[in-house]
Motif scaffolding. Structure first.
Motif: not given
Length: 265
Positions: A209-214, A219-225
């Motif tokens: 998972a990957s995302a930039p900070t606000a 930042v909140r990361l979610l994943w299904e794997t």
């Protein structure tokens, strides 16, 4: 056994007076015995004083070391190439099959770029400990953010290695079931860092998972794997930091209900 303020390398006269009783209760010493003894010198030593591995590029960029019975310290810097960071971490944490290297250099071999070296002269006073301030930018002028191996060597054979992460990004993590919250601040100012790319990696070097900070640095990361989380990288422009998810870095998984404290690093 004799105890006292004896000095390494010192020569002492030891007198056993007549009449000294034996330890087993047998006959006492019949006459005075005088002996000279010399204590060995201290073993050569060249090692880091502190245990930390994170430095801000906006700080002094200084690592302290201690030397004993060494006349010179050679400090050498190698950098982990940015695309090899997670693979290096898997080696360092011994998570790869058929990798048997236990020293930091073994984990970095083939993944690095040599940056430079410098000799630091020492007073070399016999058996006296000496403190050395090793300024990383004295080794490589203008040294910036990155993950480095700092090696200390001496002609005596003493030395030590340490992984140094140079980054202004301070990362706090909270891990849960298939989710992670991160908070990133500037290590120098303590202010939230916006736009930092935070990425979670698995033990198979898979981007989970990957995302930039606000604007508030979160930042909140979610994943299904079903993959096992291994490490987090955070990057902003040329600055990149790396954090393995293990007990050595005090990273723990959040229980349901949120009863565990927020682990900050």
């Amino acid at each position: 056994r004799l105890r006292g303020p004896f000095e390494p390398g010192g020569i002492y006269t030891v007198t056993f007076a007549a009449g000294l009783p034996s330890q087993t209760g047998g006959d006492a010493l019949r006459k005075t015995v005088v002996r000279q003894v010399q204590l060995p010198d201290r073993e050569p030593l060249l090692s880091f004083i502190d245990n930390g591995r994170y430095l801000s590029p906006r700080g002094r960029m200084t690592v302290r070391a201690r030397a004993v019975n060494s006349v010179r310290c050679t400090a050498r810097l190698r950098r982990v190439l940015a695309n090899n960071v997670v693979f290096f971490g898997l080696r360092e944490e011994d998570r790869l099959p058929y990798h048997y290297g236990w020293r930091p250099y073994a984990a970095m071999a083939g993944l690095d770029q040599e940056m430079g070296a410098r000799d630091f002269p020492l007073a070399g006073r016999r058996n006296e400990a000496e403190t050395i301030d090793i300024h990383l930018r004295d080794i490589v002028p203008g040294l910036g953010a990155g993950i480095y191996l700092l090696e200390l060597e001496s002609p005596s054979g003493a030395g030590e290695q340490r992984v140094i992460v140079v980054s202004d990004l301070g990362v706090s993590l909270r891990l849960g079931e298939r989710q992670m919250a991160a908070w990133v601040v500037s290590a120098a100012s303590g202010l939230p860092a916006e736009g930092v790319g935070v990425t979670l990696w698995s033990v198979k070097n898979e981007r989970m998972a990957s995302a930039p900070t606000a604007a508030d640095g979160t930042v909140r990361l979610l994943w299904e794997t079903e993959a096992e989380p291994f490490a987090v990288t955070a990057g902003l422009d040329a600055d990149q930091t790396y954090l393995p998810l293990n007990a050595a870095h005090r990273i723990t998984f959040q229980n349901e209900g949120g009863r565990r404290p927020f682990p900050a690093w």
